[in-house]
Design an enzyme around this catalytic site. Structure first.
Site, PDB file in Angstrom:
ATOM      1  N   GLN A 205     -19.552 -31.399 -27.721  1.00 32.70           N
ATOM      2  CA  GLN A 205     -18.873 -32.057 -26.718  1.00 32.70           C
ATOM      3  C   GLN A 205     -19.623 -32.326 -25.450  1.00 32.70           C
ATOM      4  O   GLN A 205     -19.098 -32.528 -24.423  1.00 32.70           O
ATOM      5  CB  GLN A 205     -17.732 -30.947 -26.385  1.00 32.70           C
ATOM      6  CG  GLN A 205     -16.937 -30.627 -27.576  1.00 32.70           C
ATOM      7  CD  GLN A 205     -15.890 -29.704 -26.727  1.00 32.70           C
ATOM      8  OE1 GLN A 205     -14.913 -29.920 -26.109  1.00 32.70           O
ATOM      9  NE2 GLN A 205     -15.785 -28.554 -27.388  1.00 32.70           N
TER      10      GLN A 205
ATOM     11  N   ASP B 223     -20.108 -22.586 -17.137  1.00 30.54           N
ATOM     12  CA  ASP B 223     -19.229 -23.059 -18.268  1.00 30.54           C
ATOM     13  C   ASP B 223     -19.542 -24.421 -18.675  1.00 30.54           C
ATOM     14  O   ASP B 223     -20.590 -25.073 -17.802  1.00 30.54           O
ATOM     15  CB  ASP B 223     -17.846 -23.293 -17.672  1.00 30.54           C
ATOM     16  CG  ASP B 223     -16.688 -23.584 -18.783  1.00 30.54           C
ATOM     17  OD1 ASP B 223     -17.263 -23.571 -19.811  1.00 30.54           O
ATOM     18  OD2 ASP B 223     -15.512 -23.839 -18.417  1.00 30.54           O
ATOM     19  N   GLU B 224     -19.384 -25.302 -19.714  1.00 31.60           N
ATOM     20  CA  GLU B 224     -19.521 -26.550 -20.209  1.00 31.60           C
ATOM     21  C   GLU B 224     -21.200 -26.900 -20.072  1.00 31.60           C
ATOM     22  O   GLU B 224     -21.767 -27.639 -19.456  1.00 31.60           O
ATOM     23  CB  GLU B 224     -18.935 -27.500 -19.313  1.00 31.60           C
ATOM     24  CG  GLU B 224     -17.477 -27.369 -19.099  1.00 31.60           C
ATOM     25  CD  GLU B 224     -16.836 -27.966 -20.600  1.00 31.60           C
ATOM     26  OE1 GLU B 224     -17.490 -28.284 -21.439  1.00 31.60           O
ATOM     27  OE2 GLU B 224     -15.653 -27.878 -20.585  1.00 31.60           O
TER      28      GLU B 224
ATOM     29  N   LYS C 141     -12.820 -20.767 -25.512  1.00 32.66           N
ATOM     30  CA  LYS C 141     -14.117 -20.604 -24.336  1.00 32.66           C
ATOM     31  C   LYS C 141     -13.853 -20.252 -23.216  1.00 32.66           C
ATOM     32  O   LYS C 141     -14.321 -19.081 -22.584  1.00 32.66           O
ATOM     33  CB  LYS C 141     -14.556 -22.035 -24.266  1.00 32.66           C
ATOM     34  CG  LYS C 141     -15.511 -22.469 -23.427  1.00 32.66           C
ATOM     35  CD  LYS C 141     -16.205 -23.576 -23.942  1.00 32.66           C
ATOM     36  CE  LYS C 141     -15.277 -24.984 -23.182  1.00 32.66           C
ATOM     37  NZ  LYS C 141     -15.270 -25.041 -21.999  1.00 32.66           N
ATOM     38  N   THR C 142     -12.510 -20.751 -22.576  1.00 33.65           N
ATOM     39  CA  THR C 142     -12.376 -20.538 -21.103  1.00 33.65           C
ATOM     40  C   THR C 142     -11.645 -19.041 -21.273  1.00 33.65           C
ATOM     41  O   THR C 142     -12.016 -18.187 -20.255  1.00 33.65           O
ATOM     42  CB  THR C 142     -11.014 -21.471 -20.660  1.00 33.65           C
ATOM     43  OG1 THR C 142     -11.453 -22.626 -20.948  1.00 33.65           O
ATOM     44  CG2 THR C 142     -10.964 -21.160 -19.156  1.00 33.65           C
TER      45      THR C 142
ATOM     46  N   ARG D 228      -8.402 -32.740 -28.439  1.00 31.80           N
ATOM     47  CA  ARG D 228      -7.607 -32.167 -27.325  1.00 31.80           C
ATOM     48  C   ARG D 228      -6.142 -32.000 -27.836  1.00 31.80           C
ATOM     49  O   ARG D 228      -5.184 -31.386 -27.242  1.00 31.80           O
ATOM     50  CB  ARG D 228      -7.276 -33.211 -26.453  1.00 31.80           C
ATOM     51  CG  ARG D 228      -8.524 -33.712 -25.395  1.00 31.80           C
ATOM     52  CD  ARG D 228      -9.145 -32.568 -24.776  1.00 31.80           C
ATOM     53  NE  ARG D 228     -10.334 -32.373 -25.785  1.00 31.80           N
ATOM     54  CZ  ARG D 228     -10.921 -31.097 -25.497  1.00 31.80           C
ATOM     55  NH1 ARG D 228     -10.596 -30.292 -24.653  1.00 31.80           N
ATOM     56  NH2 ARG D 228     -11.753 -30.921 -26.530  1.00 31.80           N
TER      57      ARG D 228
END
Length: 768
Positions: A255, A224-225, A32-33, A616
């Site tokens: 998430q 983002d997010e 994603k990043t 994670r």
DNA sequence: GTATTATCTAAGTCT
DNA sequence: TAGATAATAC
């Protein structure tokens, strides 16, 4: 360099879609990043002016890292001209530029939660309301959610639905407190966190020229997010991007873990209603984790009803199964984790930095720390009581705040008598009442005290001295750099010598060192190049304070990028990854939290949190729970989390049964033993298995209601000899309370006198 | 006005 | 347990 070469097909589509609205649903570990970073680099590469790009990230650290990465990709420092940061920091910046439009000075203070609570406490007291009914945290929560939904104090009071709900819950004065709170903030030239977003909306709504100015300036928006944005944030983005709709949002509904502070999952689910021509991309390939980790994570999240369908898959190796451990106590859990880390370090040549220990609540860090310390494993805790929230640091910062904005009443009250200069409560109270009556800030009153002495002459003189000192500091605000002024203030206010003399006590040494650490951080800040203002200009104390006001724990720079194990809450771990991840405290009422059990929605959020934690992990994930845990000074028994029962057995390496057989064979009640018999465990031939007909979740319920050996505790009498799992043999001294509240004072031969709740203590009677 | 002692109560995640 | 607040003594 061809930027696109390093992306998979779907990522490429997402990056190349530069124009118009697009939504990228990005599963955990799907890059994603990377997509965001490359998209910005791609834009710059294609000639888009970096100044016209705004990227909103979840932490400032993420923004910094992304900025560095983009600089490398475009091989130019112009990437630093992209406006990148959190919603709060970006819009605080814009609010300072436009502050006078909405009636604030540009040096307004940003109040943190402690400041806000302190104001609310004062209001409740002044209005002679019951502080049990109007708890500061509750009131603030109510105000906060109003603000996040863009309901002003006036609108709140005019909203019959809200005011009626308050009346029904016996909190009819809520609206009034909201009004007074906002008045107080304005008089102090201060905003709380929510105001930053609320006032940005007001600015963009009521000042079309300002809106147009920023719409012209910013042509590309990336968020983002996005699953964790609230209504207020949603509207800001919508307003700004309305001109050309070049909006990219990235997120993962699975998430979403911030509903508790107003995040609205509908923002992501309903985006296509705002933008019918929305381009949607799904990133489903996971590059981070093993097949086992991806598999168990998918199985976990599939238990939630509400979700956007997606199939996360990976080409990575199968890896090891997820290990499940149980221990008898929280301390033992700490030791177990430490031992496991120690072994892996030896056997697999892993480094400390490859490990993370994640927990639901900050309070859990203590027992883990102990375990790590015993094994000499270096660690670093993120979150909890951060550096900037220590008492001594807050005192010093309060001086800085006051010098920058003397109307900041919270800061003023904090330092007016620190170090002690003989200005006591009585005088301060008198002054506060008078300032309230005159409807001016406390500082404004102090400044005119000479002509209007309402307190004792001696006290007035001391205050005058204080006022003059602050005034003198203020003269240097733009002359001295941050460090010079900070040092000057600590020396001349008397803080330095006070702390110096307190060094004899153990606490004092640490405080003094913390002060020095703060000063050296400011020094470092002062010496950085100021590329925004240009050469020759100084970095001021105001700039430093702006820098840290929205500082988060995740932003904390690792001083030395050394080798240490990372300890943090799961919330704080969002967006990070580690080869080895430990998730501890998987216990009912802890994870999921006791306070989340009221609604399905809240439990689903806890489950998403579990999903975030598991994902994670890159190589291995270890789960553990403890059968007892110290909470607020007394021992509480705990059952395994419902999330453990939900685990898909094919991915699990269950180590718990070994422990049950070896560790505590005698004291275990049958109810406890049964709770271990979760469905993935193979029944041993000589064991009595719980009847299949009873689903495991029902079994747990009945157990928690009457299975915790109340049978024995009810017959306990004063004078009996009893046995306790942790404290051993003891004698009952007193008994009080009834039913669930029944408590005993017990003298234990080895650990002295303890107060125990019988409901939890599970005392065994040895001798009547 | 200040220092010391006693009492109370909290339950979570974060900008 | 621990931190905050209230009560008490000086």
């Amino acid at each position: 360099m061809n930027l696109l070469e390093q992306l998979n097909e779907e990522q490429q589509f997402a990056v190349k879609q530069t124009e118009g609205p697009s939504m990228i649903i990005a599963g955990a570990g799907s890059g994603k990043t990377r997509v965001l970073t490359y998209k910005i680099a791609y834009l710059i590469h294609r000639g888009v002016d970096p100044f016209s790009i705004m990227a909103l990230t979840f932490t400032n650290k993420a923004a910094r890292e992304m900025q560095n990465r983009i600089q490398q990709l475009v091989e130019s420092t112009e990437a630093r001209n992209v406006w990148m940061g959190t919603f709060h920091s970006i819009f605080a910046r814009i609010l300072r530029i436009e502050s006078e439009k909405i009636g604030f000075p540009n040096n307004f203070t940003i109040y943190d939660t402690d400041d806000s609570k302190s104001i609310i406490k004062k209001i409740v007291k002044e209005q002679q309301l019951d502080d049990k009914v109007y708890k500061a945290s509750n009131v603030l929560g109510r105000i906060s959610s109003a603000k996040n939904n863009l309901i002003s104090a006036a609108e709140y009071n005019n909203n019959p639905e809200l005011t009626q709900a308050d009346k029904d819950s016996g909190r009819g004065k809520m609206g009034m407190i909201y009004t007074l709170y906002q008045e107080r903030l304005r008089k102090a030239a201060s905003m709380d966190f929510d105001d930053l977003l609320f006032n940005t909306n007001v600015l963009l709504r009521d000042f079309p020229d300002v809106l147009i100015k920023y719409q012209r300036r910013f042509k590309y928006f990336l968020v983002d997010e996005y699953q964790d944005t609230n209504h207020s944030q949603y509207l800001i983005v919508k307003r700004l991007a309305a001109q050309n709709e070049n909006l990219t949002v990235v997120g993962d509904d699975a998430q979403s873990i911030y509903a508790f502070r107003g995040a609205n999952i509908q923002n992501i689910l309903n985006l296509n209603k705002d933008y019918p021509q929305l381009n949607t991309y799904k990133l489903e390939q996971n590059y981070r984790s093993t097949k086992n980790i991806v598999g168990i994570a998918n199985a976990i999240i599939s238990q939630n009803k509400k979700q956007i369908h997606k199939t996360i898959w990976t080409e990575n190796s199968t890896g090891e199964k997820i290990t499940l451990h149980s221990t008898l106590s929280d301390n033992e859990e700490g030791s177990l984790v430490a031992r496991t880390i120690f072994d892996i370090k030896n056997n697999e040549q892993a480094k400390d930095s490859e490990f993370a220990i994640l927990y639901r609540t900050n309070a859990q860090s203590r027992s883990i720390e102990e375990g790590l310390r015993k094994m000499n494993i270096p660690y670093r805790i993120f979150g909890g009581l951060s550096f900037y929230s220590r008492k001594e640091i807050k005192d010093i910062l309060a001086y800085f705040r006051l010098v920058i904005n003397p109307h900041d009443e919270e800061a003023l009250l904090r330092v007016i008598n620190y170090p002690k200069r003989g200005i006591g409560q009585t005088s301060i109270e008198k002054l506060r009442i008078e300032a309230n009556r005159l409807n001016i800030s406390l500082w404004a009153l102090l400044e005119r005290l000479e002509s209007n002495p309402i307190i004792a002459r001696s006290a007035a003189l001391t205050i005058l001295e204080f006022v003059n000192m602050i005034r003198a500091f203020r003269l240097d605000l733009n002359i001295k750099n941050a460090y010079e002024l900070a040092e000057h203030i600590t020396k001349h206010s008397g803080i330095y010598s006070t702390m110096y003399h307190a060094k004899d006590e153990d606490e004092g040494v640490m405080r003094f060192e913390n002060m020095e650490e703060l000063l050296s951080a400011i020094k470092e800040f002062s010496e950085l190049e100021n590329d925004e203002v240009g050469a020759g200009n100084i970095r001021t104390l105001s700039e430093f304070m702006q820098d840290i006001a929205l500082h988060t724990d995740a932003d904390e720079k690792s001083k030395i990028d050394g080798e240490y194990v990372t300890l943090m809450t799961i919330h704080a771990s969002k967006g990070l990854e580690f080869p080895y991840v430990f998730i501890v405290g998987l216990e009912e009422n802890l994870f999921p939290s006791l306070l989340s059990l009221n609604s399905r929605a809240e439990i689903e959020e806890e489950r998403r949190l579990f999903y975030v934690a598991i994902t994670r992990g890159e190589k291995r994930v270890f789960l553990s729970y403890s059968e007892s845990r110290f909470k607020w000074g007394n021992l509480q028994y705990s059952e395994p989390s419902r999330f453990i029962e939900e685990l898909d057995p094919q991915y699990i390496d269950d180590q718990t049964s070994d422990r049950i057989l070896t560790a505590k064979p005698t004291i275990k009640t049958s109810a406890e033993a049964k709770s271990k018999a979760s469905f993935y465990e193979k029944p041993k031939s000589n064991e009595v298995k719980a009847p299949e007909a009873v689903p495991s979740n029902l079994r747990r319920m009945s157990q928690s209601h009457n299975g915790t050996s109340t049978d024995q505790s009810e017959s306990i009498q004063v004078g009996m000899e009893v046995f306790h799992d942790r404290f051993g043999r003891g004698k009952v001294l007193t008994l009080e309370g009834i039913g669930a509240d029944r408590k005993a004072t017990v003298f234990f031969n080895n650990s002295g006198t303890k107060n125990l709740l019988l409901k939890f203590a599970k005392l065994k009677i040895l001798k009547q």
